[in-house]
Design an enzyme around this catalytic site. Structure first.
Site, short mmCIF file in Angstrom:
data_model
loop_
_atom_site.label_atom_id
_atom_site.label_comp_id
_atom_site.label_asym_id
_atom_site.label_seq_id
_atom_site.Cartn_x
_atom_site.Cartn_y
_atom_site.Cartn_z
N GLU A 147 61.13 44.04 14.95
CA GLU A 147 62.36 44.47 15.62
C GLU A 147 62.75 45.91 15.29
O GLU A 147 63.93 46.27 15.28
CB GLU A 147 63.51 43.52 15.27
N LEU A 148 61.74 46.73 14.96
CA LEU A 148 61.93 48.14 14.60
C LEU A 148 62.83 48.32 13.37
O LEU A 148 63.46 49.37 13.20
CB LEU A 148 62.49 48.96 15.77
#
Length: 401
Positions: A147-148
């Site tokens: 999710e970065l």
């Protein structure tokens, strides 16, 4: 120097848990909903992965290799493709053979281990890199965390592991007046270059494409290409990062999303803009400044932080209880228990427990198989209680030998 568009797609399918009741604890070791997992993977394969992969390959050939993209595919997604949709693996291999697709490194289980355990984080990153080499014949050079999720400390750890480039979110509260359209550097170890997502233009495709109430609707290829050109007047690179399931699953085929994608490369190239992979972007452009990120950020929700997974007491209790088992799990030296420990780390389990509403509520409900966050929490904790019993029983058996 040419201005560039960098396309990156996240590919992930979680292991969904079956309904696990209190009375199953100690009596049933089967946690996964095999029927739901197979059904959903097959459905998304037919709607998204197979047609989108075919189209991307056509676009690469049609544009003589000038069109390039990047993927990160979670290890647990690869496992499910191998089990339920092996033709998806073959289609990604066909893309890899073009030489115009970069595969990125990540955590094997799409986990939040970087927020809990550096040791577990490193183990999963290595496990994923080994999988990419074994299945696709590639050695990833760029890292993309689940999710970065990113912070200065996480970036420093990633640099320690030998990566020189990492993707993360171009969060407003971090950038301030600065633009996500440049390469930045980790504040602790400047050797690590950072590529930042342009969330406005990425979300125009990923979330707003079929929203008839959005002022930008309908989003035509020429309109978007004009926006990209405008964004690159002062910037170096436009980073468009999104879920791959955008194409055909979140935005259905009837919305025109495939037609949009089909025409996009030619429209971008016609404006004198080229396409590059994350590795190429990092080689082409030098960092303009260090990026200071003292607290973890992500690409989720309005806050762009970790509250989608760790924003309430339910999530924190489940998360802390799970990672408290780490030491005992590895003491068992049981491959099956270690594999299940990693499946229970998948970030989706905690996402289902989110109690946010308002602007982000609809996004959370779309991905949630449970009716309420409390049901998600209870089911997960029942599974975790049984898993803890299995770990303890294994350790007792080892001691008694």
């Amino acid at each position: 120097m040419n201005k560039s568009v960098c396309f990156y797609f996240q590919v992930h399918q979680p292991d969904r848990l079956r309904q696990f009741r209190f009375f199953d604890i100690g009596n049933d070791y089967h946690y996964l909903d095999d029927f739901a997992n197979r059904t959903i993977v097959r459905r998304v394969a037919e709607r998204c992965y197979l047609p989108a992969n075919r189209l991307l390959r056509e676009l690469i050939v049609r544009n003589n290799g000038a069109f390039k993209v990047a993927f990160s595919i979670s290890g647990v997604a690869v496992e499910q493709f191998q089990r339920y949709a092996p033709e998806v693996i073959d289609s990604f291999k066909d893309l890899a053979a073009t030489g115009c697709v970069e595969f990125l490194s990540e955590t094997y289980s799409h986990s939040l281990a970087s927020l809990a355990s550096t040791d577990e984080f490193k183990k999963q990153v290595k496990q994923h890199a080994d999988l990419m080499k074994r299945v696709f014949g590639v050695k990833p050079a760029v890292f993309r965390n689940t999710e970065l999720v990113y912070s200065d400390a996480i970036g420093a750890t990633v640099a320690e592991m030998g990566y020189n480039v990492m993707l993360t979110e171009g969060a407003k509260h971090i950038l301030g007046w600065k633009s996500p359209g440049f390469v930045y550097a980790n504040a602790v170890n400047p050797r690590l270059k950072l590529l930042l997502r342009n969330f406005n233009l990425s979300d125009d495709i990923a979330f707003r494409f079929s929203d008839k109430g959005w002022p930008g609707w309908p989003l035509t290829t020429d309109k978007f290409a004009d926006w990209a050109q405008a964004a690159l007047e002062k910037d170096d690179v436009l980073n468009l990062f999104m879920d791959y399931e955008t194409f055909g699953e979140h935005q259905r085929s009837a919305s025109g999303i495939f037609d949009f994608l089909n025409a996009l490369p030619a429209a971008i190239l016609a404006r004198g803009i080229d396409f590059c992979t994350p590795s190429e972007a990092a080689q082409r452009y030098q960092p303009v400044a260090p990026l200071h990120v003292p607290f973890p950020i992500s690409w989720a929700d309005e806050e762009r932080d970790t509250s989608a997974w760790l924003g309430n007491e339910l999530q924190e209790e489940a998360f802390n209880k799970l990672y408290a088992l780490e030491g005992d799990v590895y003491k068992t030296k049981d491959d099956n228990l270690i594999a299940m420990f990693r499946k229970l780390q998948e970030s989706d389990h905690f996402y289902y427990m989110c109690t946010k509403f308002f602007s982000d509520g609809s996004v959370h409900s779309y991905f949630n198989p449970y009716d309420t966050p409390y049901e998600a929490f209870i089911n997960y904790m029942n599974v975790l209680a049984d898993f803890e019993l299995r770990v303890k029983d294994k350790l007792k058996a080892k001691k008694s030998k």
